[in-house]
Design an enzyme around this catalytic site. Structure first.
Site, PDB file in Angstrom:
ATOM      1  N   ASP B  35       6.722  -0.093  -8.636  1.00  0.00           N
ATOM      2  CA  ASP B  35       6.444   1.204  -8.047  1.00  0.00           C
ATOM      3  C   ASP B  35       7.428   1.351  -6.879  1.00  0.00           C
ATOM      4  O   ASP B  35       7.847   0.347  -6.294  1.00  0.00           O
ATOM      5  CB  ASP B  35       5.002   1.235  -7.536  1.00  0.00           C
ATOM      6  CG  ASP B  35       4.707   2.532  -6.807  1.00  0.00           C
ATOM      7  OD1 ASP B  35       5.035   3.606  -7.346  1.00  0.00           O
ATOM      8  OD2 ASP B  35       4.171   2.463  -5.687  1.00  0.00           O
ATOM      9  N   ASP B  37       7.424   4.181  -3.981  1.00  0.00           N
ATOM     10  CA  ASP B  37       6.845   4.549  -2.682  1.00  0.00           C
ATOM     11  C   ASP B  37       5.827   3.488  -2.257  1.00  0.00           C
ATOM     12  O   ASP B  37       4.867   3.226  -2.964  1.00  0.00           O
ATOM     13  CB  ASP B  37       6.137   5.919  -2.779  1.00  0.00           C
ATOM     14  CG  ASP B  37       7.123   7.045  -3.085  1.00  0.00           C
ATOM     15  OD1 ASP B  37       8.151   7.127  -2.407  1.00  0.00           O
ATOM     16  OD2 ASP B  37       6.858   7.833  -4.014  1.00  0.00           O
ATOM     17  N   LYS B 231       1.451   6.922 -14.181  1.00  0.00           N
ATOM     18  CA  LYS B 231       0.470   5.860 -14.009  1.00  0.00           C
ATOM     19  C   LYS B 231      -0.879   6.458 -13.621  1.00  0.00           C
ATOM     20  O   LYS B 231      -0.893   7.430 -12.885  1.00  0.00           O
ATOM     21  CB  LYS B 231       0.943   4.915 -12.898  1.00  0.00           C
ATOM     22  CG  LYS B 231       2.202   4.167 -13.241  1.00  0.00           C
ATOM     23  CD  LYS B 231       2.718   3.386 -12.041  1.00  0.00           C
ATOM     24  CE  LYS B 231       3.322   4.291 -10.993  1.00  0.00           C
ATOM     25  NZ  LYS B 231       3.872   3.615  -9.827  1.00  0.00           N
ATOM     26  N   ASP B 256       1.606  -0.828  -4.871  1.00  0.00           N
ATOM     27  CA  ASP B 256       0.827  -0.806  -3.636  1.00  0.00           C
ATOM     28  C   ASP B 256      -0.530  -0.124  -3.819  1.00  0.00           C
ATOM     29  O   ASP B 256      -1.274   0.022  -2.860  1.00  0.00           O
ATOM     30  CB  ASP B 256       1.608  -0.104  -2.514  1.00  0.00           C
ATOM     31  CG  ASP B 256       1.763   1.379  -2.763  1.00  0.00           C
ATOM     32  OD1 ASP B 256       1.949   1.769  -3.940  1.00  0.00           O
ATOM     33  OD2 ASP B 256       1.672   2.159  -1.800  1.00  0.00           O
TER      34      ASP B 256
END
EC number: 3.1.3.18
Lengths: 315, 315
Positions: B35, B37, B231, B256
Site C-alpha cells: 500500500d 499512503d 482493496k 497500514d
C-alpha cells in the site's frame, strides 16, 4: 407461516379512501399532520385541490399541522412559502426538521457555550440562533475550498459540540472535512441528522439528492451513526404531543412516503393516510416486499373533497 | 466458546518483526505488495528509510508491486509521483484503483458505445480513456452548479452505462444528482466504487474524507450498494495473479490498514505485514474487538533494514 399471517393481517388493514372510509377517518381524528413535499406541493407548485381540502378540514374543526423533513427553511421561511402559494398557516403549525434539530439540542441541555457546525442551509442556522445557540458553517462555507498541500493544516473549532447535517445543495469537500474533524476529534461531539430521506422533490419536475445523501457521506467518513430528529424518528411527535395534548390515536399522519411519513405515524400510534402525489406509486404499495403499510390510501389529498361530498349525497 | 478459540488462534498467528521472523518472512516470499499512503509516503512526504528498504528488497530479488486505493491518479501519474520522491518504478508495477475501475469494465465486456460518468478525479478519466472508454464528468463538472427553479429540468445522458465513484475533492450537488440519475434511471447502469476508505492521508499532517465518503453519499441517494474494485475486494489480486504468475502464498501484502490492506491480503491467501506509520496504531491491533489480524507487524517499513542487518551479525 407466521410471517405470512402477519403480512396478510397488515394488508387487510390497508383501505382505499371511499365515501364510507373517509367518513370513518374524519369521525375518528381531531388533528391531521401533513407532510408537505409531495402532499401539499411539489417543489414550488401547489398540488391541485389542496387549498380547498385544507379549508374543508378547517371548517370541520380539525387541527392542521405541517410536518416536513425538509431542513432548508426555518418555520418563519415555511410560513412565507405557504402564504406565497395561497395557504395561510402560522409558524406554530409548522414543524420542520431544522426546528427539530434546534429543539433536540434544547431539550437535551446542549451547553450554550458550545458551537454547532452545520452542513445544511439557512433554515438550520436560523432555528439554531432562535433557540439561542451559535451555529458555524452552513451557506457561508459553500464557497470555501481546500488546499491539499504539504504543511497546510486544516483547522477546526474545538468548541464545536454538535454537527447538524441536513440537505445541502452547496455541499463541498471543505464542509465534509470540517464536520468529520469535529465528530472524530472533539470529545463527545454529537452527530445529528435532520433526516435521512434519500431523495426529495426539490423541484416540481424531478427528484434530487436528499439529506440522506449528505448524512451518508458523513457516516462514510466518521463510521458513526447519527441521531435522527426528523421523520421517521418520534422526536418530533413527542414535541407535538406535549404541545397539542391530543392523543396520537386521534391524529392522522398524511404523507407520500412509506419509509418516513407512514412509518413515523405508525411508530407514534397515529392513523396513517398515504397519497400517491409524491414519491410512492400505487404499485409500490402492492409490492409484496413492502413491510410498511398505511391504514388508508388515496391518489391525492383533494380526493377527500369529492368523497365527503358523496357521503352527503342521497343514496 | 467457539468464538474465543478462534480469536485466540488468530492472535497467536500475529507476530512482531524480529530478526528471526523477518528472516522467515523474506525466505518465504517472492513478491511484496505495498500500500502507498501510510506505508511509502504520507501525503507528498516519503516515510523515512523507505527508499533504502525498497533497494534492499530489490537487491534480494524480490518483486515489488505498489497497490493503492487512491483513485485520484493514473498509473502514469503515480510513476511520476514515485520519481518525484526519489523512487524509480515502472507503470507496470503500479496498481491503483483508477486502473482497477477501468479494468473491471474491460474484463466484464462493458459496451464501448456506452459512456461512463465519473465522480472522481483526473486519474479515473485517464485510465478509462486508455482502456478505450468514454468518460463524462470528473473535474470538469466540479464547477457546475444546479438551479432549483420550477420548470428547470436536470438532463442526464441516457447512454451512461456505468457510474464510477472515487475520491473527489471537488464533490458537489451537480455531480451527486448526475450520478444518482444515471444509476436510478438508466436501465442496468453499473455503480462502481474505486474503494470505500473512510479517510486517507491526502496531506502529511492529517486525514481527509476518502472515497468512502462519496461512495456512501451515492449509496444514500440510490439505496444501492456498489461493486468495489479496490482493496479489500479481490478484483485487483486476480489481476496480479494473472500478470505475475506467483502464487499468493508467496506474496506479502504490506499495509497500514486492517480493514482494507490486511483484509485484502488475507482474503487472497497472501502473507500480511501491518505497519504503524499510517492509520492503524499499535493499540488498535491490541483492541480485543479487532477481528482482522495481520501475520506480521512492525512500526515502519524501514525496520526491515535493521532487522536484516541483525540477522547477519554474529551472535
Amino acid at each position: 407461516m407466521a410471517g405470512e399471517i402477519s403480512q396478510s393481517t397488515v394488508k387487510d388493514k390497508c383501505q382505499r379512501l371511499t365515501p364510507q372510509t373517509t367518513a370513518n377517518l374524519l369521525d375518528s381524528v381531531d388533528a391531521f399532520l401533513f407532510d408537505c413535499d409531495g402532499v401539499i406541493w411539489k417543489g414550488d407548485v401547489l398540488i391541485d385541490g389542496v387549498s380547498d381540502t385544507l379549508d374543508l378540514l378547517r371548517s370541520m374543526g380539525k387541527k392542521l399541522v405541517f410536518v416536513t423533513n425538509n431542513s432548508t427553511k426555518s418555520r418563519r421561511q415555511y410560513a412565507k412559502k405557504f402564504h406565497s402559494v395561497g395557504i395561510s398557516v402560522s409558524e406554530d403549525e409548522i414543524f420542520c426538521s431544522s426546528f427539530a434539530a434546534a429543539m433536540y439540542l434544547k431539550v437535551n441541555d446542549f451547553p450554550i457555550e458550545k458551537k454547532v457546525y452545520v452542513i445544511g442551509e439557512e433554515g438550520i442556522l436560523e432555528e439554531l440562533e432562535l433557540a439561542g445557540f451559535t451555529p458555524l458553517g452552513g451557506p457561508e462555507d459553500g464557497k470555501k475550498t481546500v488546499h491539499l498541500k504539504p504543511n497546510n493544516f486544516f483547522e477546526h473549532d474545538k468548541s464545536v459540540g454538535a454537527v447538524v447535517v441536513g440537505l445541502d445543495q452547496y455541499i463541498n469537500f471543505y464542509k465534509l472535512q470540517y464536520g468529520t474533524l469535529c465528530i472524530r476529534e472533539n470529545p463527545g461531539c454529537l452527530f445529528i441528522a435532520t433526516n435521512r430521506d434519500a431523495v426529495g422533490h426539490l423541484t416540481d419536475l424531478q427528484e434530487w439528492p436528499g439529506a440522506g445523501c449528505m448524512v451518508a457521506a458523513i457516516c462514510g467518513t466518521t463510521q458513526k451513526n447519527p441521531i435522527v430528529v426528523g421523520k421517521p424518528s418520534t422526536f418530533l411527535m413527542d414535541f407535538l404531543l406535549q404541545k397539542f395534548n391530543i392523543p396520537t390515536s386521534k391524529m392522522c399522519m398524511v404523507g407520500d412516503r412509506l419509509d418516513t411519513d407512514i412509518l413515523f405515524g405508525e411508530n407514534a400510534g397515529c392513523r396513517t393516510l398515504l397519497v400517491f402525489s409524491g414519491v410512492t406509486k400505487e404499485s409500490d404499495l402492492q409490492d409484496s416486499s413492502t413491510q410498511i403499510q398505511p391504514q388508508y390510501f388515496t391518489t391525492t389529498l383533494s380526493d377527500i373533497l369529492t368523497l365527503v361530498d358523496n357521503t352527503k349525497s342521497p343514496l
